[in-house]
Write a protein that holds these residues in place. Structure first.
Motif, mmCIF file in Angstrom:
data_model
loop_
_atom_site.group_PDB
_atom_site.id
_atom_site.type_symbol
_atom_site.label_atom_id
_atom_site.label_comp_id
_atom_site.label_asym_id
_atom_site.label_seq_id
_atom_site.Cartn_x
_atom_site.Cartn_y
_atom_site.Cartn_z
ATOM 1 N N GLU A 1 -0.832 -2.937 2.435
ATOM 2 C CA GLU A 1 -0.475 -1.534 2.660
ATOM 3 C C GLU A 1 -0.034 -0.878 1.357
ATOM 4 O OE1 GLU A 1 2.572 1.113 5.476
ATOM 5 O OE2 GLU A 1 2.225 -1.019 5.915
ATOM 6 N N ALA A 2 0.799 -1.584 0.592
ATOM 7 C CA ALA A 2 1.283 -1.035 -0.674
ATOM 8 C C ALA A 2 0.154 -0.883 -1.689
ATOM 9 C CB ALA A 2 2.389 -1.936 -1.236
ATOM 10 N N ALA A 3 -0.725 -1.900 -1.766
ATOM 11 C CA ALA A 3 -1.823 -1.861 -2.728
ATOM 12 C C ALA A 3 -2.810 -0.746 -2.403
ATOM 13 C CB ALA A 3 -2.537 -3.213 -2.754
ATOM 14 N N THR A 4 -3.110 -0.579 -1.119
ATOM 15 C CA THR A 4 -4.046 0.476 -0.721
ATOM 16 C C THR A 4 -3.474 1.848 -1.045
ATOM 17 O OG1 THR A 4 -4.962 -0.938 1.027
ATOM 18 C CG2 THR A 4 -5.363 1.427 1.205
ATOM 19 N N ALA A 5 -2.164 2.015 -0.846
ATOM 20 C CA ALA A 5 -1.519 3.284 -1.198
ATOM 21 C C ALA A 5 -1.573 3.514 -2.708
ATOM 22 C CB ALA A 5 -0.080 3.293 -0.708
ATOM 23 N N ALA A 6 -1.358 2.446 -3.494
ATOM 24 C CA ALA A 6 -1.417 2.580 -4.956
ATOM 25 C C ALA A 6 -2.828 2.881 -5.431
ATOM 26 C CB ALA A 6 -0.906 1.296 -5.611
ATOM 27 N N MET A 7 -3.840 2.387 -4.711
ATOM 28 C CA MET A 7 -5.235 2.662 -5.070
ATOM 29 C C MET A 7 -5.559 4.152 -4.985
ATOM 30 S SD MET A 7 -7.233 -0.484 -3.204
ATOM 31 C CE MET A 7 -7.147 -2.171 -3.824
ATOM 32 N N ALA A 8 -4.867 4.859 -4.112
ATOM 33 C CA ALA A 8 -5.092 6.300 -3.987
ATOM 34 C C ALA A 8 -4.665 7.035 -5.245
ATOM 35 C CB ALA A 8 -4.328 6.841 -2.771
ATOM 36 N N GLU A 9 -3.715 6.443 -5.991
ATOM 37 C CA GLU A 9 -3.231 7.044 -7.232
ATOM 38 C C GLU A 9 -3.974 6.507 -8.455
ATOM 39 O OE1 GLU A 9 1.066 7.056 -7.648
ATOM 40 O OE2 GLU A 9 1.275 6.582 -5.507
ATOM 41 N N GLU A 10 -4.474 5.273 -8.372
ATOM 42 C CA GLU A 10 -5.086 4.625 -9.519
ATOM 43 C C GLU A 10 -6.497 4.152 -9.153
ATOM 44 O OE1 GLU A 10 -6.500 3.674 -12.441
ATOM 45 O OE2 GLU A 10 -4.386 3.941 -13.042
ATOM 46 N N PRO A 11 -7.521 4.870 -9.601
ATOM 47 C CA PRO A 11 -8.896 4.520 -9.218
ATOM 48 C C PRO A 11 -9.412 3.221 -9.830
ATOM 49 C CG PRO A 11 -8.874 6.346 -10.793
ATOM 50 C CD PRO A 11 -7.456 6.125 -10.378
ATOM 51 N N ARG A 12 -8.718 2.704 -10.839
ATOM 52 C CA ARG A 12 -9.161 1.443 -11.462
ATOM 53 C C ARG A 12 -8.587 0.208 -10.763
ATOM 54 N NH1 ARG A 12 -6.971 1.556 -17.179
ATOM 55 N NH2 ARG A 12 -5.226 2.460 -16.016
ATOM 56 N N LEU A 13 -7.709 0.389 -9.781
ATOM 57 C CA LEU A 13 -7.005 -0.730 -9.164
ATOM 58 C C LEU A 13 -7.871 -1.438 -8.126
ATOM 59 C CD1 LEU A 13 -4.368 -2.360 -8.782
ATOM 60 C CD2 LEU A 13 -3.655 -0.623 -7.106
ATOM 61 N N HIS A 14 -7.965 -2.765 -8.245
ATOM 62 C CA HIS A 14 -8.637 -3.628 -7.281
ATOM 63 C C HIS A 14 -7.671 -4.734 -6.853
ATOM 64 C CE1 HIS A 14 -13.003 -2.428 -7.834
ATOM 65 N NE2 HIS A 14 -12.396 -1.762 -8.810
ATOM 66 N N CYS A 15 -7.923 -5.335 -5.686
ATOM 67 C CA CYS A 15 -7.148 -6.490 -5.221
ATOM 68 C C CYS A 15 -8.067 -7.689 -5.061
ATOM 69 C CB CYS A 15 -6.475 -6.197 -3.881
ATOM 70 S SG CYS A 15 -4.892 -5.381 -4.043
ATOM 71 N N LEU A 16 -7.622 -8.825 -5.596
ATOM 72 C CA LEU A 16 -8.352 -10.080 -5.495
ATOM 73 C C LEU A 16 -7.532 -11.024 -4.623
ATOM 74 C CD1 LEU A 16 -10.711 -11.870 -6.432
ATOM 75 C CD2 LEU A 16 -9.348 -12.445 -8.462
ATOM 76 N N TRP A 17 -8.089 -11.389 -3.467
ATOM 77 C CA TRP A 17 -7.377 -12.201 -2.486
ATOM 78 C C TRP A 17 -7.945 -13.625 -2.488
ATOM 79 C CZ3 TRP A 17 -3.347 -9.943 0.214
ATOM 80 C CH2 TRP A 17 -3.296 -8.546 0.214
ATOM 81 N N LEU A 18 -7.113 -14.616 -2.817
ATOM 82 C CA LEU A 18 -7.517 -16.018 -2.826
ATOM 83 C C LEU A 18 -6.699 -16.773 -1.788
ATOM 84 C CD1 LEU A 18 -7.476 -16.664 -6.701
ATOM 85 C CD2 LEU A 18 -9.344 -15.762 -5.310
ATOM 86 N N GLY A 19 -7.364 -17.417 -0.850
ATOM 87 C CA GLY A 19 -6.638 -18.205 0.136
ATOM 88 C C GLY A 19 -7.199 -18.030 1.529
#
Length: 357
Positions: free
Chosen positions: A203-221
């Protein structure tokens, strides 16, 4: 010094990873290491290419006579200076074998939930050395009445050679995932269930993506709520910037692709190996201020500590980490911090010092 490690759990657990790392640390420091383990398990696979001498046995429980017989036979053959154990079902057998052969026994406890009453009283008192893997865990045992002098702390070691900043590997992983070289990659590595704070993070990362277009999340597990997490990402507005790779055995090579590691646990953690591994690779960490996690980083220098479960605080921290001028000094400080406190050499020396003092 000659050590006989006994760990027959086949699963990939934090205790098993610690078992392997400590054995390798002692080998690198010039000690002789023998290991009794489960054939085909993580420990056997991880130590197969080392100079450790492997022997095979299995314990169904603490009363498994066959397991005791097999370990006793190896101990008689090897005649170690110390017996070392990491898993609860082997505590009593090792204490008994150690008393029988007059060999001192060092036991590690990786969890803070109480042992059964007899074990909680007897094991710390009958083992020659009883170790917790963080000050947080040590305090939990003291709070249950274990005398202060009986509980020692030894942190998890990290092999710095397996967690290296690697620009070429970074580019290869990012290109394979369709992530640009100038992207900011927030990584998560671990079990996927609610107690790990994964839903706060997404939820926090998706909200931050709205402000920063270069932001990606890499999920391992992987884990019991991996499907729910993927569904949440797919239903969100930034689905194409969440990348799920599933279970990765060699996580070390993926830290280089990250700009920041997130450790968002809500439930208490005894320690937090992925935090020190990421920092060893030059990756700053944002982590929950819970359990033993704060002991894994230098807050404000190699990362940030945040209130667990607070989406707004996590969004703000992620956004701050997207600023290269803010992030770069932490990245530069991260590896030296780990080298000084958690390297295999440092931990092996501390272990031997605590055994001989």
């Amino acid at each position: 010094m000659k050590f006989l490690f006994v760990g027959t759990n086949p699963e990939n657990t934090g205790g098993a990873t610690h078992f392997v790392a400590l054995a390798q640390a002692l080998i690198e420091s010039g000690h002789e290491v023998h290991v009794v383990t489960c054939a085909g398990g993580l420990i056997a696979q991880s130590l197969a290419q080392s100079s450790a001498s492997l022997h095979y046995a299995a314990f169904r429980n603490a009363f498994d006579a066959r397991g005791c017989r097999d370990v006793l036979a190896v101990a008689k053959q090897v005649r170690p200076h110390w017996l070392v154990g990491n898993f609860g079902k082997e505590y009593w057998p090792l204490v008994i074998i150690g008393r029988w052969l007059r060999v001192p026994v060092a036991l590690f406890r990786h969890r803070t939930p109480p042992m059964k009453r007899l074990s909680a009283y007897g094991i710390p008192r009958l083992a020659t050395r009883f170790f917790a893997v963080s000050e947080y865990a040590r305090q939990a045992y003291l709070d249950r009445g274990i005398p202060d002098a009986l509980v020692h702390v030894l942190y998890n070691p990290v092999n710095l050679s397996k967690c290296l900043p690697d620009p070429a590997r970074c580019c290869a992983i990012r290109h394979a995932l369709g992530i640009s070289d100038d992207a900011i990659v927030l990584g998560y590595a671990g079990r996927m269930h609610g107690g790990k704070g994964i839903f706060t993070l997404i939820e926090a990362a998706t909200a931050a993506m709205a402000e920063e277009p270069r932001l990606h999340c890499l999920w391992l597990g992987d884990g019991p709520e991996a499907a729910a997490l993927r569904a949440r990402a797919a239903a969100g507005p930034k689905a194409d910037r969440h990348h799920f790779l599933g279970w990765i055995h060699d996580v070390g090579s993926y830290y280089s692709a990250m700009s920041v590691l997130a450790f968002p646990s809500i439930a208490s953690e005894t320690f937090g190996r992925v935090s020190i591994e990421a920092q060893a690779a030059g990756v700053p960490v944002i982590a929950s201020q819970v359990g033993g996690v704060p002991e894994t980083l230098h807050a404000g220098v190699t990362g940030l500590l945040l209130p667990p479960g607070d989406v707004e605080s996590w969004r703000n921290a992620i956004t701050m980490m997207c600023n290269e001028d803010f992030r770069r000094p932490m990245a530069e400080a991260a590896r030296p911090y780990v080298q000084e406190r958690f390297s295999t050499k440092v931990i092996a020396e501390a272990f031997v010092r605590k055994l001989t003092s």
